[in-house]
Design a protein around this motif. Structure first.
Motif, PDB file in Angstrom:
ATOM      1  N   TYR A 103     -13.285  -8.332 -23.770  1.00 52.88           N
ATOM      2  CA  TYR A 103     -13.712  -6.971 -23.486  1.00 52.88           C
ATOM      3  C   TYR A 103     -12.751  -5.921 -24.036  1.00 52.88           C
ATOM      4  N   TRP A 104     -11.576  -6.322 -24.391  1.00 53.85           N
ATOM      5  CA  TRP A 104     -10.639  -5.411 -25.051  1.00 53.85           C
ATOM      6  C   TRP A 104      -9.516  -6.238 -25.652  1.00 53.85           C
ATOM      7  N   ARG A 117     -19.235   0.139 -20.865  1.00 52.68           N
ATOM      8  CA  ARG A 117     -19.581  -0.990 -20.001  1.00 52.68           C
ATOM      9  C   ARG A 117     -18.381  -1.912 -19.831  1.00 52.68           C
ATOM     10  N   ASN A 118     -17.665  -2.180 -20.931  1.00 51.47           N
ATOM     11  CA  ASN A 118     -16.491  -3.039 -20.851  1.00 51.47           C
ATOM     12  C   ASN A 118     -15.424  -2.451 -19.942  1.00 51.47           C
ATOM     13  N   VAL A 162     -14.000  -4.572 -16.718  1.00 49.66           N
ATOM     14  CA  VAL A 162     -12.624  -5.039 -16.535  1.00 49.66           C
ATOM     15  C   VAL A 162     -11.955  -4.356 -15.345  1.00 49.66           C
ATOM     16  N   ASN A 176     -17.377 -12.777 -15.494  1.00 55.10           N
ATOM     17  CA  ASN A 176     -17.211 -11.622 -16.366  1.00 55.10           C
ATOM     18  C   ASN A 176     -16.410 -10.486 -15.749  1.00 55.10           C
TER      19      ASN A 176
END
Length: 650
Positions: A91-92, A338-339, A343, A358
């Motif tokens: 996600y990053w 969204r990410n 997180v 997730n």
């Protein structure tokens, strides 16, 4: 432009993806024609192709709210993560977090978009030079497009200035025939950089509309956006980092030109603040004329006043195009938004899907951030008479008085009791209630609400070194209250354009400018208190004077410029928390060293018993030196152009 025709025909127009409006979806605009090669000649022969070039200029906007591309978000001291997560690519990538960790370097700087932003400036110049030639474009629209390009050009220059300080100003593109010496530009003095950007914004405002014509154009630049950005930039120009900063006295280029003016008189320093006062006042007037106002949530279900206030505060950020957002960045992808939410989220539907893979919740604020928020009396913990002798880290059990904020009969710490509404609206924590994430019901009771249990053995416990809480607090502020876990692996996130500038931000900039210009008892003191108190009132707090006189150990603190400065700066850090503003504010105020030396602390999140969990654990130490105020210019660029003198310390 002095470009030979044969070269113009070979010149590609960069097709940059850009979201330009639809609130619920992305519009990616492709300007490459059927033959696969776009040229300046084809780009400006008709409106339908020229507008694509305008959107290309927008495509260079920076991606605020993106964990890897927002250069002020994960790069400071407001949020922390795990160094070597196995899932770092999911996600990053942790790019800007390396700046927070002290790994910035001149060889390959993190967040190095120097060339890319200058490319955007070049595209703006091309549009400004060619918009007049579009035959089927009405005159009013030509002027508006040029104004939009001037705004973007100003913003791109400011983006570079905020990071690198003095930069080369590019007023016009160099011709292809330019000599080597012409290409080897110099950095322009800081004062000239600010004056040029402000000039561009003044020119742009003349031809920008008050509002967009339809929702399909949300994200395009308007007069209130330009005025508000001008106000913000003028506050930056007046701030200590840029206004007579003697620490930068040795930044001199090989012509002998000093890039920072360090011998200003007191009148010259004040003049910058005086100008900022006027700019802020004009921006507020324009924004209110365009019907911007502090956001108030219109709930679709019946909720009590406590929950309604929480939703007012949360939705001021996460509700798309709400009445408070003057400028939102549609260029930041909805996937990145969204990410960010994923997180930051704990496993929400704890009773159904406790092990959703997730939701790693591996980005959290250190303890100094929850400590920073006010008490319910609207003043810092250390100044509240009711907290005298109270250890914020003593254990305490949730009671009936706090039943809408804390799980009843659950043990937590004093730090989580008797705090201001923004603390509960924007922070998640062990034992804290979290409105939303479940199906909405009318007249909910406390037991209906989701709550966090992140000690070992709880539903949101740490499940691995790279999965679960890091400090014990969550940035609830950025997570939309209607997000839902739909299955063991499914998560629906309500995405939103990232708020670049809210009305609350503008109000606090105005209060700051007034205080720095004339102190708290000058000609504009009533306006100063009015606007800061408006932000506080929306947050459910008494006004500054009432709070400090009735509840503090330092009554009348607001009567001195230094005291009011502390109050305004703290208000900004709280109100704009988790929006990517703290990183830049601490630098422009030159308060970053004292904040960084507080260290990164969290709770002992692997413990199960309250007395073990609620221990302050040092997670990392941060150092902040003079060089850290500005980015290093990449060594390779200086080798190519020796006229680009390096920033101090790099």
């Amino acid at each position: 432009m002095n470009i030979p025709k044969t070269d113009r025909n070979k010149l590609k127009i960069f097709a940059i993806a850009c979201v330009m409006a639809l609130p619920a979806c992305n519009n990616y605009l492709d300007i490459v024609p059927d033959d696969g090669m776009a040229t300046l000649e084809t780009a400006f022969t008709m409106r339908s192709t020229a507008i694509r070039y305008l959107y290309t200029c927008y495509g260079f906007l920076t991606s605020e709210g993106h964990l890897d591309n927002d250069h002020g978000y994960m790069s400071g001291d407001e949020l922390w993560s795990i160094y070597d997560r196995r899932e770092s690519g999911a996600y990053w990538g942790g790019t800007m977090f390396n700046v927070a960790r002290g790994f910035q370097n001149a060889t390959n700087p993190y967040g190095n978009d120097w060339n890319g932003i200058y490319e955007g400036i070049r595209c703006c110049n091309i549009l400004i030079e060619n918009a007049e030639t579009v035959p089927d474009l009405p005159e009013w629209e030509k002027l508006q497009w040029i104004a939009e390009a001037k705004f973007l050009k100003a913003w791109f220059h400011f983006h570079l200035m905020r990071k690198w300080g003095p930069i080369p100003i590019i007023k016009e593109n160099l011709p292809i025939t330019a000599s080597t010496e012409e290409v080897r530009v110099y950095r322009d003095p800081m004062e000239e950089c600010f004056d040029y950007v402000i000039q561009l914004l003044d020119e742009a405002m003349e031809d920008l509309p008050l509002n967009v014509q339809s929702r399909d154009e949300l994200g395009r630049i308007t007069k209130p956006i330009a005025a508000s950005v001008k106000a913000k930039i003028m506050v930056y120009a007046a701030s200590p980092l840029f206004n007579n900063n003697t620490d930068q006295a040795t930044l001199v280029d090989n012509r002998g030109t000093k890039l920072f003016k360090t011998d200003k008189t007191a009148e010259e320093v004040k003049a910058r603040w005086d100008a900022a006062v006027v700019a802020c006042s004009e921006a507020i007037e324009l924004s209110e004329e365009a019907n911007f106002e502090l956001f108030v949530h219109q709930s679709r279900v019946r909720v009590n006043d406590t929950i309604r206030q929480e939703l007012d505060l949360r939705n001021a950020i996460t509700e798309k195009w709400n009445s408070e957002v003057i400028w939102a960045n549609t260029h930041t992808s909805l996937g990145a938004n969204r990410n960010l939410q994923m997180v930051s989220s704990p496993n929400l539907q704890w009773d159904q899907y406790p092990d959703m893979p997730n939701l790693y919740n591996h980005i959290q604020p250190p303890l100094k951030i929850p400590e920073m928020f006010y008490t319910n009396n609207g003043i810092p913990i250390e100044n509240d008479l009711e907290w005298n002798g109270v250890n914020p880290y003593n254990l305490r059990v949730g009671d009936n008085t706090h039943r809408w904020y804390l799980r009843r009969d659950y043990t937590t710490v004093e730090l989580n009791f008797n705090r201001e509404p923004r603390f509960y609206a924007w922070m998640g924590f062990d034992g804290g209630l979290w409105y939303g994430q479940k199906a909405e019901v009318n007249d909910p009771i406390p037991g209906d609400l989701f709550w966090v249990a992140c000690r070992a053995g709880g539903a949101q416990q740490k499940k691995g070194y790279d999965w679960g809480p890091i400090t014990g607090y969550y940035p609830k502020k950025v997570i939309h209250y209607q997000n839902r876990q739909t299955s063991a692996t499914g998560y629906d996130a309500i995405t939103y354009p990232w708020p670049m500038l809210r009305l609350a931000d503008l109000y606090l900039l105005y209060a700051e400018a007034i205080n720095e210009s004339e102190g708290p008892n000058g000609a504009h003191s009533n306006e100063m208190f009015f606007y800061i108190d408006a932000v506080r009132s929306r947050a459910g707090l008494p006004g500054v004077k009432e709070a400090w006189d009735e509840y503090s150990n330092s009554p009348g603190r607001y009567n001195t410029q230094a005291g009011m400065r502390q109050i305004i700066q703290r208000e900004r850090l709280i109100e704009l928390s988790f929006e990517g503003q703290r990183f830049w504010d601490l630098r422009r105020w030159k308060t970053a060293p004292s904040e960084y030396e507080k260290g990164i602390y969290g709770f002992k999140v692997t413990a199960s018993r309250p007395q073990d969990y609620y221990q302050k654990i040092l997670l990392a130490e941060q150092n902040f030196a003079l060089k850290d105020y500005f980015w290093p210019i990449q060594t390779g660029l200086i080798e190519q152009n020796p006229n680009l003198v390096q920033n101090i310390g790099w």
